[in-house]
Each structure stands twice: as C-alpha cells, then as structure tokens.
Design a protein around this motif. Structure first.
Motif, PDB file in Angstrom:
ATOM      1  N   ASP B  17      36.525  34.371  43.580  1.00 43.57           N
ATOM      2  CA  ASP B  17      37.087  33.365  42.684  1.00 43.57           C
ATOM      3  C   ASP B  17      37.754  32.285  43.530  1.00 43.57           C
ATOM      4  O   ASP B  17      38.813  32.515  44.103  1.00 43.57           O
ATOM      5  N   LEU B  18      37.122  31.095  43.618  1.00 41.53           N
ATOM      6  CA  LEU B  18      37.715  30.030  44.416  1.00 41.53           C
ATOM      7  C   LEU B  18      38.503  29.031  43.579  1.00 41.53           C
ATOM      8  O   LEU B  18      38.832  27.946  44.043  1.00 41.53           O
ATOM      9  N   SER B  24      40.803  32.937  37.097  1.00 41.54           N
ATOM     10  CA  SER B  24      40.573  33.732  35.886  1.00 41.54           C
ATOM     11  C   SER B  24      39.978  35.096  36.175  1.00 41.54           C
ATOM     12  O   SER B  24      39.997  35.966  35.309  1.00 41.54           O
ATOM     13  N   VAL B  25      39.428  35.275  37.362  1.00 45.98           N
ATOM     14  CA  VAL B  25      38.730  36.538  37.657  1.00 45.98           C
ATOM     15  C   VAL B  25      39.595  37.780  37.450  1.00 45.98           C
ATOM     16  O   VAL B  25      39.118  38.773  36.904  1.00 45.98           O
ATOM     17  N   PRO B  26      40.881  37.778  37.840  1.00 45.46           N
ATOM     18  CA  PRO B  26      41.657  38.998  37.579  1.00 45.46           C
ATOM     19  C   PRO B  26      41.626  39.404  36.103  1.00 45.46           C
ATOM     20  O   PRO B  26      41.420  40.565  35.769  1.00 45.46           O
ATOM     21  N   LYS B  27      41.792  38.434  35.230  1.00 46.99           N
ATOM     22  CA  LYS B  27      41.769  38.743  33.799  1.00 46.99           C
ATOM     23  C   LYS B  27      40.378  39.153  33.359  1.00 46.99           C
ATOM     24  O   LYS B  27      40.196  40.143  32.664  1.00 46.99           O
ATOM     25  N   LEU B  28      39.361  38.387  33.757  1.00 50.86           N
ATOM     26  CA  LEU B  28      38.003  38.618  33.276  1.00 50.86           C
ATOM     27  C   LEU B  28      37.441  39.940  33.758  1.00 50.86           C
ATOM     28  O   LEU B  28      36.559  40.518  33.126  1.00 50.86           O
ATOM     29  N   MET B  29      37.917  40.419  34.911  1.00 47.91           N
ATOM     30  CA  MET B  29      37.399  41.672  35.444  1.00 47.91           C
ATOM     31  C   MET B  29      38.344  42.833  35.186  1.00 47.91           C
ATOM     32  O   MET B  29      38.159  43.902  35.738  1.00 47.91           O
ATOM     33  N   GLY B  30      39.358  42.616  34.361  1.00 48.85           N
ATOM     34  CA  GLY B  30      40.270  43.710  34.026  1.00 48.85           C
ATOM     35  C   GLY B  30      41.086  44.197  35.202  1.00 48.85           C
ATOM     36  O   GLY B  30      41.448  45.376  35.270  1.00 48.85           O
ATOM     37  N   LEU B  31      41.406  43.279  36.131  1.00 50.01           N
ATOM     38  CA  LEU B  31      42.132  43.702  37.332  1.00 50.01           C
ATOM     39  C   LEU B  31      43.530  43.119  37.394  1.00 50.01           C
ATOM     40  O   LEU B  31      44.137  43.050  38.447  1.00 50.01           O
ATOM     41  N   THR B  40      42.612  45.902  55.967  1.00 49.12           N
ATOM     42  CA  THR B  40      41.925  46.838  56.863  1.00 49.12           C
ATOM     43  C   THR B  40      42.736  46.951  58.146  1.00 49.12           C
ATOM     44  O   THR B  40      43.700  46.219  58.348  1.00 49.12           O
ATOM     45  N   GLN B  41      42.284  47.844  59.010  1.00 56.61           N
ATOM     46  CA  GLN B  41      42.973  48.002  60.292  1.00 56.61           C
ATOM     47  C   GLN B  41      43.036  46.688  61.050  1.00 56.61           C
ATOM     48  O   GLN B  41      43.986  46.426  61.780  1.00 56.61           O
ATOM     49  N   LYS B  42      41.980  45.874  60.894  1.00 59.41           N
ATOM     50  CA  LYS B  42      41.932  44.621  61.649  1.00 59.41           C
ATOM     51  C   LYS B  42      42.630  43.474  60.914  1.00 59.41           C
ATOM     52  O   LYS B  42      42.567  42.336  61.331  1.00 59.41           O
ATOM     53  N   GLY B  43      43.279  43.778  59.799  1.00 56.77           N
ATOM     54  CA  GLY B  43      44.046  42.734  59.110  1.00 56.77           C
ATOM     55  C   GLY B  43      43.259  41.922  58.105  1.00 56.77           C
ATOM     56  O   GLY B  43      43.731  40.895  57.614  1.00 56.77           O
ATOM     57  N   ALA B  44      42.049  42.376  57.756  1.00 54.96           N
ATOM     58  CA  ALA B  44      41.297  41.640  56.739  1.00 54.96           C
ATOM     59  C   ALA B  44      41.646  42.205  55.361  1.00 54.96           C
ATOM     60  O   ALA B  44      42.062  43.345  55.237  1.00 54.96           O
ATOM     61  N   ILE B  45      41.437  41.390  54.330  1.00 62.09           N
ATOM     62  CA  ILE B  45      41.819  41.816  52.979  1.00 62.09           C
ATOM     63  C   ILE B  45      40.692  42.632  52.359  1.00 62.09           C
ATOM     64  O   ILE B  45      39.522  42.257  52.462  1.00 62.09           O
ATOM     65  N   VAL B  46      41.049  43.718  51.700  1.00 64.96           N
ATOM     66  CA  VAL B  46      40.057  44.552  51.032  1.00 64.96           C
ATOM     67  C   VAL B  46      39.933  44.106  49.572  1.00 64.96           C
ATOM     68  O   VAL B  46      40.924  44.061  48.856  1.00 64.96           O
ATOM     69  N   PRO B  47      38.720  43.793  49.138  1.00 65.40           N
ATOM     70  CA  PRO B  47      38.564  43.349  47.744  1.00 65.40           C
ATOM     71  C   PRO B  47      38.883  44.476  46.770  1.00 65.40           C
ATOM     72  O   PRO B  47      38.797  45.653  47.104  1.00 65.40           O
ATOM     73  N   LEU B  48      39.249  44.100  45.549  1.00 68.44           N
ATOM     74  CA  LEU B  48      39.508  45.086  44.499  1.00 68.44           C
ATOM     75  C   LEU B  48      38.209  45.327  43.738  1.00 68.44           C
ATOM     76  O   LEU B  48      37.390  44.426  43.604  1.00 68.44           O
ATOM     77  N   VAL B  49      38.038  46.531  43.246  1.00 67.06           N
ATOM     78  CA  VAL B  49      36.765  46.873  42.613  1.00 67.06           C
ATOM     79  C   VAL B  49      36.965  47.220  41.145  1.00 67.06           C
ATOM     80  O   VAL B  49      37.867  47.976  40.798  1.00 67.06           O
ATOM     81  N   SER B  57      40.287  37.131  44.538  1.00 68.60           N
ATOM     82  CA  SER B  57      40.762  35.940  43.836  1.00 68.60           C
ATOM     83  C   SER B  57      42.156  35.588  44.320  1.00 68.60           C
ATOM     84  O   SER B  57      42.903  36.441  44.768  1.00 68.60           O
ATOM     85  N   MET B  58      42.484  34.303  44.203  1.00 69.60           N
ATOM     86  CA  MET B  58      43.845  33.859  44.485  1.00 69.60           C
ATOM     87  C   MET B  58      44.821  34.607  43.603  1.00 69.60           C
ATOM     88  O   MET B  58      45.957  34.871  43.994  1.00 69.60           O
ATOM     89  N   GLY B  59      44.352  34.922  42.402  1.00 68.73           N
ATOM     90  CA  GLY B  59      45.211  35.612  41.438  1.00 68.73           C
ATOM     91  C   GLY B  59      45.759  36.921  41.964  1.00 68.73           C
ATOM     92  O   GLY B  59      46.844  37.345  41.588  1.00 68.73           O
ATOM     93  N   PHE B  60      45.028  37.587  42.876  1.00 70.55           N
ATOM     94  CA  PHE B  60      45.518  38.862  43.417  1.00 70.55           C
ATOM     95  C   PHE B  60      46.576  38.652  44.484  1.00 70.55           C
ATOM     96  O   PHE B  60      47.260  39.595  44.884  1.00 70.55           O
ATOM     97  N   LEU B  61      46.682  37.428  44.980  1.00 71.10           N
ATOM     98  CA  LEU B  61      47.545  37.202  46.129  1.00 71.10           C
ATOM     99  C   LEU B  61      48.843  36.507  45.776  1.00 71.10           C
ATOM    100  O   LEU B  61      49.663  36.239  46.639  1.00 71.10           O
ATOM    101  N   LEU B  62      49.018  36.202  44.495  1.00 71.92           N
ATOM    102  CA  LEU B  62      50.254  35.533  44.112  1.00 71.92           C
ATOM    103  C   LEU B  62      51.398  36.519  44.237  1.00 71.92           C
ATOM    104  O   LEU B  62      51.280  37.685  43.906  1.00 71.92           O
TER     105      LEU B  62
END
Lengths: 325, 246
Positions: B17-18, B24-31, B40-49, B57-62
């Motif tokens: 979601d850019l 809107s993706v958090p709402k639309l995907m029920g997340l 992750t160990q290397k500092g990358a973000i793990v997507p939610l499933v 989505s930005m919505g997960f990072l607020l």
C-alpha cells in the motif's frame, strides 16, 4: 526501524526551493547550506550565509490580493473520488445564483484538475493583463482558476514534485486578479500533503474562514476523514462541517431505496458526532449529478426537483449560517 | 486463484500500500488490530499476513498511543521529500520472504497507488522496474480525464500499461432488476481506452456488498455467494493480468 515522527510542527512550504537537490534540509533549517545534500546546489552559498531564512517575499502580495476576499472556504476530503470537486462546483453555482455576490473557485488539485470540466469551461485559456492573471468566468459573478486551463491538452499529465506545486499555488494566490470576492472556494486534492500545507501557510495571515469535509458513508472513507479533521485541528482551521455524499440511491423505476455504500459504522453522521463537528447533511446518489458534471452544467439549475438538489441547498444554507452570513 | 503452469503451487502474492496519506490496506485486509510489524535479523520489516496475502502499508507503521491502540486517525502531514523517503523504505526495507530467509519470495507484488501523478508514482517509476500498470476508473468524464493523465505518466516513466478497469459501472436495483448507470454511461471510458491504446480488462458493477465486506476487512472475492457478475469479472481480470506478466 523506520523513524516515524509525527509532524508536530507544520513545516514551512517555502523552505524547499524548486531547484533544490533531493535531500534538501530546507532553507529555514539550521543545516541550510551546510548539509551533505547541499553540495552542488546553486543556493548553497545563500543558505549557508543565513540570508535565506526570512519571510517569503510572496506573502505581502498574497495578503494584498486576499484583502479583497471576504470569505475563504476550503473543500477537503481524505479519500479521492468522494465528490469533492463536484460539491465545490455546486457550492459555487449556489453562491453565484445571487447576482449581488461575487464568487471565485480556485482549483489547487494540480495533478487532477477537475473543476474546469465540471463547470463546462475546460477548453478556456488564462489571459493575463497588467493587473495580473484573469480568472476564467463561467458567468459574470463566478470566476475560476485552475492548472487545467494551462495545459495544452487534457491528457497531459502534470508530474510535479512538491516545491513546483507550491510555486504555482503561490502564483494563484498573488498573481490572479480575483477582484473583490464575497466567497473564494478552494478545491483541494485528496490527502494531506504539499498543496494543503501550502494553502494553509500562504493564507495564515489573511485567514481561512473554514473547511468543509466531504465523505462517503463507508468506513474506509471515514477513516481518511478522521485524519483530515485531525489535520485541520493541527493547523488551526475551523471545520464548518461534514457532508456525506453518495448516501443512498432511490431507483427511479420502483422507488426502492438501496444503501449502496453501507454506513457500517454509523456513516458521516456518527463520525461528526464523535469528532464534535457539525453534520451538514447527506446527499443521495442521483445519476444526473455526474451527467451534469460531465456536460459542465449546474445540476441545481437543471434538476431542481431532485432530492439531491434539496439536500445540496440545505447544506449550503447551513454553511452560510456557520459563517454567520 | 490460479495455478502456476508446470507446478501445483498457487502464486505467492503480496500487497503493498503506497498510499501514504490514506492507507486503506490495513482496514481492507482486516489487519487493523494486528501487532506492529516485526523486524528480521537484518533489520528488514516483515509483512503482515491475512487471507493468504502478505501485506505492507504505512498504516502499520503509524505510531501507537500509550494504550497500544493504533493511531489510525492521526493525519500524516508530510511534504514530498518525506513521502519519497517513506516510499523508498516501503519498497526496499521490507523482506517479503517473511521471517525465514530460506522461503522463496513473491511471485507477484500488487501495489496500491494513491490517486494522482505526483511524488509517489514518480519515485516508484524511477526506482523500480514495474511490470505492468492496471488503471482503475469510474465512468464519469472527470475520472476519465485523470486516466488519460495516468496513462501519459506511465508512458513517460516506461511502465507498460496492462489495461484499464471500469469500476462502479452500473447498479442493478435489487427490487426490480433494472440496471442504472449512476455515474454515467461506459461509452466515454471505452472511447478513451481505444484512443490511448489500452486494453479494457473488464467492467465491475456497483455491488453494495463490496463496501460492506471491505469495511469488515474481508476481500469481496472471499465472501461466500456474493454477486456472481462481479466475482466472475474479477476472476477473469486476474487471469488476464497474470497472463500478461508471463
């Protein structure tokens, strides 16, 4: 982890010049001219000397033009596609129905300027004179300015980054000869970015009388409206009220009413209550609204009997009441 | 869902979601009430499933408030430069393999773009090789003129146009089954598609259930029963998009 700072202070739109490099810290910043990103920028010396920090020279001109404008109203939405531009146009038509009043519409949606099409003046051009740019007049007392008039064709994309958009908005405010206006309606793009911050900054001294926020009933749109109202609170704009668009559809055939966009969380009315803003009204779906917009005619004039027309006119009365007119 | 030719496996799909200002993706995907994404160990973000789709989505990072509830209502009021940075992080600092590096990555990443032709599509076009663009419109002329701009923009940044979709094309009254073209006739849309040389992937009718399901965080394709015209069209569109990528 992403360092996400909630922007507590609204950054000044004028602080990043159009010719700035990618990571320009802003001319107002303490790092101006001294950061790594500044190397090679034509403005580096000026920034480093501290001369760039100062009020924008455009502001006095903006204030001068705006001194002749009685009421400035922003039309906002969180989401795109909720009917903001269509509503702004109807509001313009409704104010302009009173021949004694002078109304202007400024379309600052630079990427998707819809106002010229909706008002039927898409093929017009902007002319300039010694007193400034002349708005395009739909009728004697309704003038319009939009980037849509300046593009060679409607399929030309305006792919601009923030600083260039700010530059155009500043010109709309200081170079357009609006004359004396009773109402200036500003149609904005969806969201809360450069264009919104620019308008707020440039009009800080001359004052914005209020914002009307448009939504549709479903929660996905309401979410973005809450953010939009939060934006208004943060920057100190009074929210005149909330309009719920596309609220219900009455089948012209069998008169059965359907709620196509179900207000699963109470719709606009509930949100307005929760956030302490006025609920201005709900406008039902009428296929003739879109058709009028595509043909560039006033829906209110063409179809005075539609329940949507009644809804619009009630809402417009409420807005006038809120403004004390 | 399709099978990948030559294998039994279903495609691994992600949704990015850019829309930084109106995620809107958090709402639309029920997340919406999901926990904050892990690293992750290397500092990358793990997507939610959810619904078998990896989502970011930005919505997960607020930032969340003190009681741990997501501050979905806080406005993200950023200038273009910060938007660019956020887009870069969402594009490059997310590990679509999830926690486990030995997992294969995604077959397809679907990117939900914000409206307009500004910072986000420019940044995307400049930084990433995009395999196709699907442009969604509604029937009225004001929406279609923005489609033309979208097509121009994608041509400028060398993104192939997979096709156009007409959304909310008509509404069938439940009572008397009369179709109503609430937002205008599809004629303009089809004319525009042929003028810009883009394929029309399909027309989706206005179905009340779609916004209802979305508000409850369930993609309409997964709702039991549901409007067959809508679902059938969507399936067909998915097939065509898949085919155009391979």
């Amino acid at each position: 982890m992403i360092a996400l700072q909630q922007a507590q202070n609204v950054p000044d739109p004028l602080s990043v010049p159009a010719n700035a490099p990618e990571h320009c810290p802003g001319t107002e910043s303490e790092l101006a001219g001294k950061s790594d990103a500044c190397a090679g920028c034509a403005n580096q010396e000026i920034c480093a000397s501290g001369k760039a920090r100062g009020p924008d020279p455009a502001l006095p001109f903006v204030n001068e033009r705006m001194a002749n404008v009685k009421r400035k109203i922003l039309v906002l939405s969180g989401k795109g596609g909720v009917g903001k531009s269509t509503f702004t146009a109807q509001l313009g038509w409704a104010f302009a129905a009173d021949e004694e009043l002078q109304t202007g519409i400024m379309d600052v949606d630079i990427c998707g300027p819809s106002i010229p099409t909706i008002l039927g003046i898409a093929s017009e051009q902007v002319h300039s004179s010694s007193s400034g740019w002349s708005p395009v007049y739909v009728q004697d007392n309704l003038g319009v300015m939009s980037v849509g008039f300046m593009l060679p064709s409607s399929r030309d994309a305006v792919m601009w980054r923030g600083p260039k958009k700010n530059g155009l908005i500043s010109q709309f405010l200081k170079d357009v000869d609006w004359g004396t206006l009773d109402y200036l309606l500003v149609d904005t793009p969806p969201g809360t970015s450069d264009e919104h911050l620019s308008i707020v900054s440039y009009l800080k001294e001359s004052g914005i009388d209020g914002a009307v926020v448009i939504t549709t009933p479903q929660e996905v749109a309401l979410q973005d409206v809450r953010r939009e109202i939060d934006f208004c609170k943060k920057v100190g704009i009074r929210v005149l009220g909330l309009v719920e668009n596309m609220s219900g559809f009455v089948c012209p055939n069998c008169k059965n009413e359907s709620q196509i966009f179900k207000p699963s969380t109470g719709g606009g009315r509930r949100l307005a209550e929760d956030m302490g803003v006025e609920f201005l009204g709900a406008v039902p779906l009428d296929p003739r609204i879109g058709k009028s917009a595509d043909y560039g005619v006033s829906f209110l004039d063409e179809y005075p009997d539609s329940p949507a027309t009644t809804a619009y006119l009630d809402i417009i009365e409420k807005i006038k009441q809120q403004l004390g007119d | 869902m399709h099978q990948i030719p030559g294998s039994q496996r279903k495609p691994r799909v992600g949704v990015l979601d850019l829309d930084i200002f109106g995620p809107s993706v958090p709402k639309l995907m029920g997340l919406e009430s999901a926990h904050e994404p892990r690293l992750t160990q290397k500092g990358a973000i793990v997507p939610l499933v959810n619904h078998a789709l990896q989502c970011m989505s930005m919505g997960f990072l607020l930032r969340r408030s003190a009681d741990g509830q997501t501050k979905v209502d806080t406005a993200v009021v950023w200038r273009g430069l910060m938007v660019q940075k956020a887009v870069q992080q969402l594009l490059f600092d997310v590990d679509w393999r999830g926690d486990n590096e030995s997992e294969p990555g995604l077959d397809v990443l679907v990117i939900d773009m914000p409206p307009g032709t500004g910072d986000v599509p420019l940044t995307l076009g400049q930084l990433v090789k995009v395999d196709g663009a699907v442009i969604v419109s509604t029937p009225q002329d004001v929406a279609i003129s923005d489609v033309r701009k979208g097509v121009s923009m994608f041509k400028k940044v060398d993104v192939p146009i997979t096709g156009l979709i007409l959304n909310t094309s008509h509404f069938i009254c439940r009572n008397c089954a009369t179709p109503h073209y609430i937002f205008g006739s599809p004629k303009s849309f089809h004319e525009t598609a042929s003028q810009v040389g883009a394929k029309v992937l399909g027309e989706l009718p206005l179905v009340g259930g779609v916004s209802e399901a979305s508000d409850h965080g369930v993609p309409y394709m997964l709702v039991g029963e549901g409007n067959q015209e809508w679902k059938g069209t969507m399936s067909r569109i998915a097939g065509e998009v898949w085919d155009s990528l391979h």
